[in-house]
Write an enzyme that holds these catalytic residues in place. Structure first.
Site, PDB file in Angstrom:
ATOM      1  N   SER A  51      13.627  -2.007 -17.583  1.00  0.00           N
ATOM      2  CA  SER A  51      14.630  -3.057 -17.820  1.00  0.00           C
ATOM      3  C   SER A  51      13.978  -4.399 -18.128  1.00  0.00           C
ATOM      4  O   SER A  51      14.630  -5.298 -18.656  1.00  0.00           O
ATOM      5  CB  SER A  51      15.543  -3.237 -16.603  1.00  0.00           C
ATOM      6  N   CYS A 251      23.460  -0.494 -13.114  1.00  0.00           N
ATOM      7  CA  CYS A 251      22.954  -1.653 -13.868  1.00  0.00           C
ATOM      8  C   CYS A 251      23.380  -1.636 -15.334  1.00  0.00           C
ATOM      9  O   CYS A 251      24.550  -1.845 -15.609  1.00  0.00           O
ATOM     10  CB  CYS A 251      21.456  -1.795 -13.672  1.00  0.00           C
ATOM     11  N   LEU A 252      22.483  -1.345 -16.299  1.00  0.00           N
ATOM     12  CA  LEU A 252      22.963  -1.285 -17.684  1.00  0.00           C
ATOM     13  C   LEU A 252      24.051  -0.216 -17.800  1.00  0.00           C
ATOM     14  O   LEU A 252      25.037  -0.398 -18.524  1.00  0.00           O
ATOM     15  CB  LEU A 252      21.813  -0.988 -18.662  1.00  0.00           C
ATOM     16  N   GLN A 255      27.253  -1.744 -16.855  1.00  0.00           N
ATOM     17  CA  GLN A 255      27.766  -2.646 -17.890  1.00  0.00           C
ATOM     18  C   GLN A 255      28.361  -1.842 -19.056  1.00  0.00           C
ATOM     19  O   GLN A 255      29.421  -2.195 -19.593  1.00  0.00           O
ATOM     20  CB  GLN A 255      26.632  -3.550 -18.387  1.00  0.00           C
ATOM     21  N   GLY A 295      20.237  -9.640 -16.247  1.00  0.00           N
ATOM     22  CA  GLY A 295      20.478 -10.955 -16.836  1.00  0.00           C
ATOM     23  C   GLY A 295      21.857 -11.053 -17.459  1.00  0.00           C
ATOM     24  O   GLY A 295      22.267 -12.132 -17.907  1.00  0.00           O
ATOM     25  N   HIS A 336      20.780  -1.884  -7.542  1.00  0.00           N
ATOM     26  CA  HIS A 336      19.958  -0.676  -7.615  1.00  0.00           C
ATOM     27  C   HIS A 336      19.948   0.108  -6.311  1.00  0.00           C
ATOM     28  O   HIS A 336      19.148  -0.174  -5.423  1.00  0.00           O
ATOM     29  CB  HIS A 336      18.530  -1.047  -8.022  1.00  0.00           C
ATOM     30  N   GLU A 338      18.764   2.905  -5.831  1.00  0.00           N
ATOM     31  CA  GLU A 338      17.467   3.593  -5.684  1.00  0.00           C
ATOM     32  C   GLU A 338      16.413   2.625  -5.150  1.00  0.00           C
ATOM     33  O   GLU A 338      15.277   3.031  -4.881  1.00  0.00           O
ATOM     34  CB  GLU A 338      17.025   4.213  -7.016  1.00  0.00           C
TER      35      GLU A 338
HETATM   36  N1  LIG Z   1      18.295  -3.328 -14.792  1.00  0.00           N
HETATM   37  C1  LIG Z   1      19.191  -3.234 -15.765  1.00  0.00           C
HETATM   38  O1  LIG Z   1      19.696  -2.160 -16.095  1.00  0.00           O
HETATM   39  C2  LIG Z   1      19.504  -4.497 -16.514  1.00  0.00           C
HETATM   40  C3  LIG Z   1      20.688  -4.419 -17.424  1.00  0.00           C
HETATM   41  C4  LIG Z   1      20.656  -5.439 -18.550  1.00  0.00           C
HETATM   42  N2  LIG Z   1      19.526  -5.244 -19.391  1.00  0.00           N
HETATM   43  C5  LIG Z   1      20.684  -6.839 -17.959  1.00  0.00           C
HETATM   44  O2  LIG Z   1      19.711  -7.545 -18.023  1.00  0.00           O
HETATM   45  O3  LIG Z   1      21.676  -7.256 -17.424  1.00  0.00           O
END
Ligand SMILES: NC(=O)CC[C@H](N)C(=O)O
Length: 373
Positions: A51, A251-252, A255, A295, A336, A338
């Site tokens: 990431s 995370c991603l 989103q 981010g 996270h 994990e």
């Molecule tokens: N750790 C991730 O999956 C980050 C998700 C995405 N790239 C962000 O910065 O928000």
């Protein structure tokens, strides 16, 4: 630190702020987005978390490198950061598991480090002005010229650059899970394997049809780099999976699931990167201390009218940390579970996913109807 054999290095921010320090690791010049991580340990996991692809990472903890590098703490095969910024770099690391020094590791993987930077001043600048473009250099290129070239090395196709090129399987006797690799930390795979899952890791470009052809009991969405809006093909795939199979996103992955359900994402000023972010589960009232690295975030205002319920919030700034679909078996978190690095408070979410797959199999799944929003 013995600086006699180390080059002078500069870290130049697009705002014009310049730090002169001492280089370690590789030499050369790298442009990237400069961000900070507040974890006190875990530099090896941070360096290898995909990431961080394209980013220059600053550690706010003032002594880095003291336990070297070991074979167990990697989250992928090699570092993904563009550069590494520290206050004090430890020249004589010591740890029973250490196989090499951080310096040798960075050299081997061509990552430039800069030490003796006032990381407190740098972090304050990022906090007040936001994450921004920067360059680390050991060259003598004039600062003004580098400031004009700040756009260089902007990331394109971040997810496609870090995802697996091939499908691979880690067999298990339990539920069959297709894990979509957008830039996966291996801790996610381990979290599933530890629960006996039979895991098939697939590229981020996989279609819903390709994924469903494995007849999975569940689909797991990994973390990954860059802006979630830059991965429309992944959102399309998730639209095809919703309602077909239980989904858990991190995370991603969180989103992208939100985008697939009609919510929006936006860039944060300086993000969340660290190992002690308090997150409250609105359904149970439980607070977990979580590991984070992002981010971008899901815009809470955009949830209205979507089938998503807000399940978790960040207690530092009230931002969206978790969502669940109101009628279908799908949930996701911005943080996270994990860990790696960080506390393991939220590990239980992997068990929740297994429970969800089980309840769908048994026909007893109850969707998240009582969540806020
Ligand atoms: N750790 C991730 O999956 C980050 C998700 C995405 N790239 C962000 O910065 O928000």
């Amino acid at each position: 630190m013995n600086n006699t054999h180390r080059p002078i290095a500069r870290l130049i921010l697009e705002s014009g702020l310049v730090f002169q320090g001492v280089g370690f690791g590789a030499t050369g010049q790298r442009f990237g987005e400069v961000v900070f991580n507040t974890g006190m340990t875990g530099y090896q996991e941070i360096l290898t978390d995909p990431s961080y692809y394209g980013q220059i990472v600053t550690m706010t903890y003032p002594l880095i490198g003291n336990y070297g590098i070991n074979v167990d703490d990697v989250e992928s095969r090699h570092p993904h950061v563009r550069g590494f910024v520290v206050r004090e770099f430890c020249e004589f690391p010591s740890h029973f598991k250490q196989t090499e020094s951080l310096e040798d590791y960075l050299k081997e993987h061509n990552v430039i480090g800069i030490s003796q930077v006032d990381t407190r001043q740098l972090t304050k600048a990022i906090r007040s002005e936001g994450a921004m473009r920067a360059v680390i250099t050991t060259s003598d290129t004039p600062t003004q010229e580098l400031l004009r070239r700040m756009h260089e090395g902007s990331i394109v196709d971040a997810v496609k650059s870090v995802t697996t090129q091939t499908v691979y399987r880690s067999p298990g006797a339990g539920f069959r899970v297709v894990l979509i690799d957008y830039g996966m930390k291996s801790g996610i795979l381990r979290g599933l394997l530890r629960r006996g899952c039979d895991v098939i890791v697939v590229p981020a470009t996989s279609t819903a049809k390709e994924i469903l052809s494995w007849h999975p009991h569940g689909v797991m969405l990994s973390n990954g780099p860059g802006n979630p809006e830059d991965v429309p093909f992944a959102v399309e795939t998730l639209r095809g999976l919703l309602g077909q199979v239980p989904i858990f996103g991190i995370c991603l992955g969180h989103q992208l699931l939100a985008l697939a359900c009609g919510a929006r994402t936006k860039k944060m000023k300086f993000g969340h990167r660290g190992s002690n972010h308090p997150v409250k589960n609105l359904l149970t009232g439980r607070v977990d201390i979580t590991a984070q690295n992002h981010g971008y975030m899901v815009d809470a205002d955009s949830l209205q009218g979507t089938p998503l319920a807000l399940t978790h919030v960040n207690l530092n700034d009230g931002t969206v940390e978790g969502l669940a679909h109101k009628t279908l078996p799908a949930f996701c978190v911005q943080y996270h579970p994990e860990a790696r690095p960080g506390p393991t408070d939220a590990n239980g979410l992997f068990d929740d996913f297994v429970e969800m797959m089980k309840s769908v199999q048994e026909g007893s799944f109850v969707p998240c109807q009582n969540a806020k929003i």
